[in-house]
Enzyme design. Structure first.
Site, short mmCIF file in Angstrom:
data_model
loop_
_atom_site.label_atom_id
_atom_site.label_comp_id
_atom_site.label_asym_id
_atom_site.label_seq_id
_atom_site.Cartn_x
_atom_site.Cartn_y
_atom_site.Cartn_z
CE LYS A 46 -1.28 -4.91 3.73
NZ LYS A 46 -0.63 -4.72 2.41
CB SER A 96 -3.11 -2.76 0.30
OG SER A 96 -1.97 -3.62 0.37
CB SER A 126 0.69 -2.68 -1.28
OG SER A 126 -0.42 -2.76 -2.12
#
Length: 540
Positions: free
Chosen positions: A110, A191, A215
């Protein structure tokens, strides 16, 4: 930094490097779709494929699926050193130096996790477009020490979805909007949107996300993959763009429980720079070994009924999951009388916003000189001066965070203590201990809602808040489909019980086999029968 549309650019950049000549034709020789880490390792060991071929194949797949075709927008940057790193991994294997648990395996991370490979770490914000730190986060160093190849970075909900209460999950100023690979007009949640979509689409073997509250688990659930939010303190947060030192944790995401276990076994461990991880070495396990005798027989699972009732179709899937668990010998304990304390949500938000201001200011102060936004206040000002950043939604949460009074504020300290107690000792711990449970179970988020650029996200139900606030582990495993959209089953436990949750998840996975590849449908198919139902009834 190579953009998310840069597969060809990557190959050209690699071609310019001394001694490196990429061969795109290699991508056609090995099919990477749905390959597990164990399958890749076996094929690498048997000489059926090289790490160089894997990198080339994944890059070609990113070009075909992420840039063109469905255009998922899940990969925000590619590592221009990936092919050279793969060739080194192959050379080490040939000379007998290969020893890492992930030797030659391509991994996506990420884009709020730093890696020393000339890519920027942006959290999706244009304010950090020049944030090339030349630092490896310790968990990334653990990956590369284990032989993994960092393929690139994934798109995300900008600033890990803490900028606005009206946000659109999966959108960032740099990366644009991630699409759900099952139905392209549906939300990928967030997210860790890019990691979830990319791994579901087999754009890498496995990936890393981060979670503060849902997330990892929410995007894993709606993108049809496995994800685990570990105990806070099992995995280092050093050089990871923060929200909250109380709740933040990186975690693995993969297409199978075994893949997630393999990744967690590598990244777990203590980091002197992150005090929260001081006990990690004492608690980490060989999570792959924990799956060998995985069974549901005799396991007591507490059913969190408060997490049901949001959508009948999800409830129906959950009831089938309960039937499947019973068929495998699990004993289910109904927890109908339990509901989370009503004050947890507001207290949690106050804690997160207070810690965001303090923690992000510390992080930004360590950014390279090219980054001009050195405080949260600077970022707020940057967004106001940058039309794209505020084109879809505002930054009300940033503004609320800027108004908080610091980590010594009595109101903050009270909210942290009360929310932690209600979620932990009086929540998960009490339920597990009083009922002699192995874990808690609940349905994950409902099927992905349609992307809505006017009113933002529309989530339907989740059990993520309790383990998030408590800092306890939370695993999601595919539970089935609703109109072609995946839904996950949550396994939640006390601190440091990742091995137990993974074993339960693996046993459920083996009994049900709900994972299936994405379909990249433009929208949900409306059958003729359904169209008939939408029309008025015939006149009487």
């Amino acid at each position: 930094m190579v953009s998310r549309y840069g597969a060809l650019t990557l190959l050209l950049a690699l071609a310019a490097m001394p001694g490196v000549t990429p061969n795109p034709a290699q991508a056609a020789g090995y099919a990477v779709e749905e390959k597990t880490v164990a399958q890749l390792q076996a094929d690498l060991a048997a000489g059926k494929v090289t790490s160089e071929q894997l990198v080339t194949a994944y890059v070609a797949r990113i070009e075909a699926i992420d840039r063109s075709g469905p255009a998922l927008h899940s990969v925000i940057a590619l590592n221009r050193h990936a092919l050279a790193d793969a060739r080194k991994a192959d050379a080490d294997r040939r000379t007998g130096k290969a020893h890492g648990a992930l030797q030659g395996i391509p991994v996506l991370i990420k884009d709020n996790i730093e890696s020393d490979d000339d890519t920027a770490t942006t959290a999706g914000s244009q304010a950090l477009a020049l944030n090339v730190t030349h630092r490896d986060a310790p968990l990334v160093k653990r990956l590369t020490d284990a032989g993994a190849i960092i393929l690139g970075k994934t798109n995300l909900s900008e600033w890990a979805n803490i900028r606005s209460s009206h946000s659109i999950s999966g959108w960032s100023g740099i990366g644009g909007l991630v699409k759900n690979p099952y139905v392209l007009d549906r939300s990928p949640s967030g997210s860790s949107s890019g990691t979830a979509a990319a791994i579901s689409a087999s754009l890498a073997a496995v990936g890393l996300g981060t979670e503060t509250d849902g997330s990892i688990t929410s995007p894993s659930s709606v993108n049809g993959i496995v994800g685990i939010k570990p105990t806070v303190g099992l995995v280092s947060r050093t050089h990871v763009i923060p929200i909250s030192h109380s709740q933040d944790t990186p975690g693995p995401m993969g297409r199978t429980v075994a893949d997630v276990a393999a990744l967690l076994s590598v990244i777990a461990g203590s980091d002197p720079a992150d005090p929260a991880t001081s006990d990690a070495d004492a608690h980490k396990k060989d999570y792959v070994a924990a799956l060998r005798d995985a069974s549901l027989k005799g396991k007591r699972l507490g059913v969190l009924r408060f997490a049901t009732g949001n959508l009948p179709a999800v409830d129906a899937l959950f009831e089938q999951a309960l039937t499947d668990l019973r068929a495998q010998g699990a004993e289910l304990v109904e927890l109908k009388d339990f509901k989370p304390d009503s004050t947890i949500g507001d207290a949690e938000l106050h804690v997160l916003l207070t810690e965001l201001k303090a923690d992000l200011n510390v992080y930004l102060a360590s950014a390279p000189p090219a980054v001009k936004t050195r405080t949260l206040a600077d970022v707020i000002a940057f967004d106001l001066a940058t039309p794209r950043e505020l084109s879809l939604f505002n930054q009300d949460l940033f503004e609320q965070a800027q108004a908080t009074k610091g980590l010594a504020d009595p109101a903050y300290l009270k909210d942290r203590e009360s929310s932690l107690r209600h979620a932990g000792s009086e929540g998960i711990d009490k339920l597990v201990i009083d009922n002699k449970l192995d874990a808690l179970i609940a349905p994950g988020d409902g099927p992905a809602s349609r992307i809505d650029v006017l009113t933002g996200d529309h989530l339907s139900g989740s059990a993520a808040m309790l383990p998030a606030v408590a800092g306890y582990p939370h695993l999601t495993v595919p539970m089935g489909f609703i109109a072609g959209l995946p839904v996950g089953l949550s396994f939640i436990g006390q601190a440091w019980t990742e091995d137990r949750l993974l074993a339960l998840g693996a046993a459920y996975e083996r009994a049900t086999h709900h994972r299936r590849p994405p379909t990249y449908s433009p929208s949900i198919d409306i059958t003729p029968a359904f169209v008939k139902l939408l029309a008025p009834a015939p006149a009487r």
